[in-house]
Design a protein around this motif. Sequence first.
Motif, PDB file in Angstrom:
ATOM      1  N   VAL A  66      13.861 -62.196   6.718  1.00  0.00           N
ATOM      2  CA  VAL A  66      12.538 -61.810   7.437  1.00  0.00           C
ATOM      3  C   VAL A  66      12.100 -62.871   8.524  1.00  0.00           C
ATOM      4  O   VAL A  66      11.649 -62.700   9.688  1.00  0.00           O
ATOM      5  CB  VAL A  66      11.258 -61.673   6.198  1.00  0.00           C
ATOM      6  CG1 VAL A  66      10.076 -61.631   7.102  1.00  0.00           C
ATOM      7  CG2 VAL A  66      11.448 -60.626   5.370  1.00  0.00           C
ATOM      8  N   ASP A  67      12.295 -64.107   8.327  1.00  0.00           N
ATOM      9  CA  ASP A  67      11.977 -65.100   9.106  1.00  0.00           C
ATOM     10  C   ASP A  67      13.013 -65.251  10.149  1.00  0.00           C
ATOM     11  O   ASP A  67      12.714 -65.398  11.503  1.00  0.00           O
ATOM     12  CB  ASP A  67      11.918 -66.374   8.444  1.00  0.00           C
ATOM     13  CG  ASP A  67      10.738 -66.555   7.338  1.00  0.00           C
ATOM     14  OD1 ASP A  67       9.767 -65.913   7.704  1.00  0.00           O
ATOM     15  OD2 ASP A  67      10.864 -67.187   6.286  1.00  0.00           O
ATOM     16  N   ALA A  68      14.335 -65.115   9.797  1.00  0.00           N
ATOM     17  CA  ALA A  68      15.362 -65.116  10.507  1.00  0.00           C
ATOM     18  C   ALA A  68      15.395 -64.063  11.932  1.00  0.00           C
ATOM     19  O   ALA A  68      15.822 -64.429  12.989  1.00  0.00           O
ATOM     20  CB  ALA A  68      16.761 -65.285  10.184  1.00  0.00           C
ATOM     21  N   LEU A  69      14.908 -62.853  11.528  1.00  0.00           N
ATOM     22  CA  LEU A  69      14.779 -61.833  12.320  1.00  0.00           C
ATOM     23  C   LEU A  69      13.252 -61.350  12.633  1.00  0.00           C
ATOM     24  O   LEU A  69      13.097 -60.503  12.858  1.00  0.00           O
ATOM     25  CB  LEU A  69      15.633 -60.747  11.523  1.00  0.00           C
ATOM     26  CG  LEU A  69      17.183 -60.858  11.294  1.00  0.00           C
ATOM     27  CD1 LEU A  69      17.603 -59.640  10.537  1.00  0.00           C
ATOM     28  CD2 LEU A  69      17.740 -61.218  12.752  1.00  0.00           C
ATOM     29  N   GLY A  70      12.586 -62.418  12.625  1.00  0.00           N
ATOM     30  CA  GLY A  70      11.333 -62.437  12.983  1.00  0.00           C
ATOM     31  C   GLY A  70      10.840 -62.288  14.312  1.00  0.00           C
ATOM     32  O   GLY A  70      11.746 -62.193  15.222  1.00  0.00           O
ATOM     33  N   HIS A  71       9.700 -62.751  14.782  1.00  0.00           N
ATOM     34  CA  HIS A  71       9.115 -62.625  16.026  1.00  0.00           C
ATOM     35  C   HIS A  71       9.904 -63.513  17.063  1.00  0.00           C
ATOM     36  O   HIS A  71       9.933 -63.032  18.255  1.00  0.00           O
ATOM     37  CB  HIS A  71       7.834 -62.873  16.283  1.00  0.00           C
ATOM     38  CG  HIS A  71       6.640 -61.673  15.434  1.00  0.00           C
ATOM     39  ND1 HIS A  71       6.033 -61.912  14.291  1.00  0.00           N
ATOM     40  CD2 HIS A  71       6.314 -60.547  15.839  1.00  0.00           C
ATOM     41  CE1 HIS A  71       5.365 -60.811  14.156  1.00  0.00           C
ATOM     42  NE2 HIS A  71       5.729 -59.935  15.035  1.00  0.00           N
ATOM     43  N   ARG A  72      10.006 -64.658  16.616  1.00  0.00           N
ATOM     44  CA  ARG A  72      10.926 -65.573  17.556  1.00  0.00           C
ATOM     45  C   ARG A  72      12.405 -64.861  18.031  1.00  0.00           C
ATOM     46  O   ARG A  72      12.559 -64.817  19.166  1.00  0.00           O
ATOM     47  CB  ARG A  72      11.079 -66.844  17.178  1.00  0.00           C
ATOM     48  CG  ARG A  72      11.876 -67.836  17.953  1.00  0.00           C
ATOM     49  CD  ARG A  72      11.812 -69.109  17.150  1.00  0.00           C
ATOM     50  NE  ARG A  72      12.621 -69.186  15.977  1.00  0.00           N
ATOM     51  CZ  ARG A  72      14.029 -69.038  15.470  1.00  0.00           C
ATOM     52  NH1 ARG A  72      14.809 -68.856  16.509  1.00  0.00           N
ATOM     53  NH2 ARG A  72      14.443 -68.956  14.444  1.00  0.00           N
ATOM     54  N   GLU A  73      13.054 -64.605  17.062  1.00  0.00           N
ATOM     55  CA  GLU A  73      14.219 -63.849  17.279  1.00  0.00           C
ATOM     56  C   GLU A  73      14.083 -62.406  18.043  1.00  0.00           C
ATOM     57  O   GLU A  73      14.811 -62.250  19.108  1.00  0.00           O
ATOM     58  CB  GLU A  73      15.245 -63.774  16.080  1.00  0.00           C
ATOM     59  CG  GLU A  73      16.384 -63.414  16.257  1.00  0.00           C
ATOM     60  CD  GLU A  73      17.305 -64.355  17.061  1.00  0.00           C
ATOM     61  OE1 GLU A  73      18.547 -63.939  17.489  1.00  0.00           O
ATOM     62  OE2 GLU A  73      16.920 -65.541  17.098  1.00  0.00           O
ATOM     63  N   THR A  74      13.054 -61.763  17.738  1.00  0.00           N
ATOM     64  CA  THR A  74      12.871 -60.551  18.315  1.00  0.00           C
ATOM     65  C   THR A  74      12.539 -60.734  19.927  1.00  0.00           C
ATOM     66  O   THR A  74      12.924 -60.024  20.608  1.00  0.00           O
ATOM     67  CB  THR A  74      11.738 -59.772  17.551  1.00  0.00           C
ATOM     68  OG1 THR A  74      11.964 -59.558  16.110  1.00  0.00           O
ATOM     69  CG2 THR A  74      11.421 -58.430  18.470  1.00  0.00           C
ATOM     70  N   LEU A  75      11.805 -61.827  19.973  1.00  0.00           N
ATOM     71  CA  LEU A  75      11.424 -62.207  21.389  1.00  0.00           C
ATOM     72  C   LEU A  75      12.455 -62.206  22.230  1.00  0.00           C
ATOM     73  O   LEU A  75      12.861 -61.832  23.440  1.00  0.00           O
ATOM     74  CB  LEU A  75      10.217 -63.172  21.528  1.00  0.00           C
ATOM     75  CG  LEU A  75       9.974 -63.631  22.933  1.00  0.00           C
ATOM     76  CD1 LEU A  75       9.325 -62.642  23.785  1.00  0.00           C
ATOM     77  CD2 LEU A  75       8.986 -64.713  22.792  1.00  0.00           C
ATOM     78  N   ALA A  76      13.631 -63.319  21.837  1.00  0.00           N
ATOM     79  CA  ALA A  76      14.807 -63.647  22.336  1.00  0.00           C
ATOM     80  C   ALA A  76      15.646 -62.229  22.724  1.00  0.00           C
ATOM     81  O   ALA A  76      16.220 -62.160  23.587  1.00  0.00           O
ATOM     82  CB  ALA A  76      15.545 -64.504  21.769  1.00  0.00           C
ATOM     83  N   TRP A  77      15.731 -61.289  21.659  1.00  0.00           N
ATOM     84  CA  TRP A  77      16.516 -60.269  21.814  1.00  0.00           C
ATOM     85  C   TRP A  77      15.808 -59.095  22.802  1.00  0.00           C
ATOM     86  O   TRP A  77      16.684 -58.758  23.536  1.00  0.00           O
ATOM     87  CB  TRP A  77      16.641 -59.636  20.363  1.00  0.00           C
ATOM     88  CG  TRP A  77      17.048 -58.086  20.230  1.00  0.00           C
ATOM     89  CD1 TRP A  77      18.495 -58.121  20.279  1.00  0.00           C
ATOM     90  CD2 TRP A  77      16.601 -56.911  20.110  1.00  0.00           C
ATOM     91  NE1 TRP A  77      18.993 -56.546  20.281  1.00  0.00           N
ATOM     92  CE2 TRP A  77      17.414 -56.034  20.023  1.00  0.00           C
ATOM     93  CE3 TRP A  77      15.177 -56.396  20.075  1.00  0.00           C
ATOM     94  CZ2 TRP A  77      17.247 -54.679  20.102  1.00  0.00           C
ATOM     95  CZ3 TRP A  77      15.125 -55.049  19.798  1.00  0.00           C
ATOM     96  CH2 TRP A  77      15.931 -54.124  19.931  1.00  0.00           C
ATOM     97  N   LEU A  78      14.623 -58.991  22.842  1.00  0.00           N
ATOM     98  CA  LEU A  78      13.898 -58.189  23.708  1.00  0.00           C
ATOM     99  C   LEU A  78      14.277 -58.780  25.174  1.00  0.00           C
ATOM    100  O   LEU A  78      14.441 -57.908  25.981  1.00  0.00           O
ATOM    101  CB  LEU A  78      12.482 -58.239  23.407  1.00  0.00           C
ATOM    102  CG  LEU A  78      12.122 -57.226  22.410  1.00  0.00           C
ATOM    103  CD1 LEU A  78      10.446 -57.653  21.925  1.00  0.00           C
ATOM    104  CD2 LEU A  78      12.091 -55.859  22.512  1.00  0.00           C
TER     105      LEU A  78
END
Length: 127
Positions: A66-78
């Motif tokens: 949940v943390d590893a694939l959270g907002h920070r990683e989502t932002l990088a992916w987007l």
Amino acid sequence: MKEYKIDGNKFSDFNGFVTEFDENVFGGLGWDGNLDAFNDMLRGDCGTPGPDENFILTWVNSRKSVDALGHRETLAWLRSRYNKVHPDNRRILDVQISLAEINNGETLFQIIVDIILVHKNIELRLM
């Protein structure tokens, strides 16, 4: 019923998730992280799992994911997808990026879980 397992302790970002899932569920077929392909592969169209195979997917240490694939990683992916999407879709991506920047909106974890849950032949166990 066959069981596949992935371990949230074995990755800390989306690329690590891709590797973990590809190796442990798709049998190393070379999934590249494309979520449309992920959906298709879960259907069994690519060998492992088999077509229409009922199976259990156990995601151990999912709380860490949940943390590893959270907002920070989502932002990088987007942001990494921005120049790959059709220009007409960039407005939507702009909104998603703005939301992720303020720790809001859907995360990669939520997106992935939602894709898995669409498949009635998969019993997802988050542990």
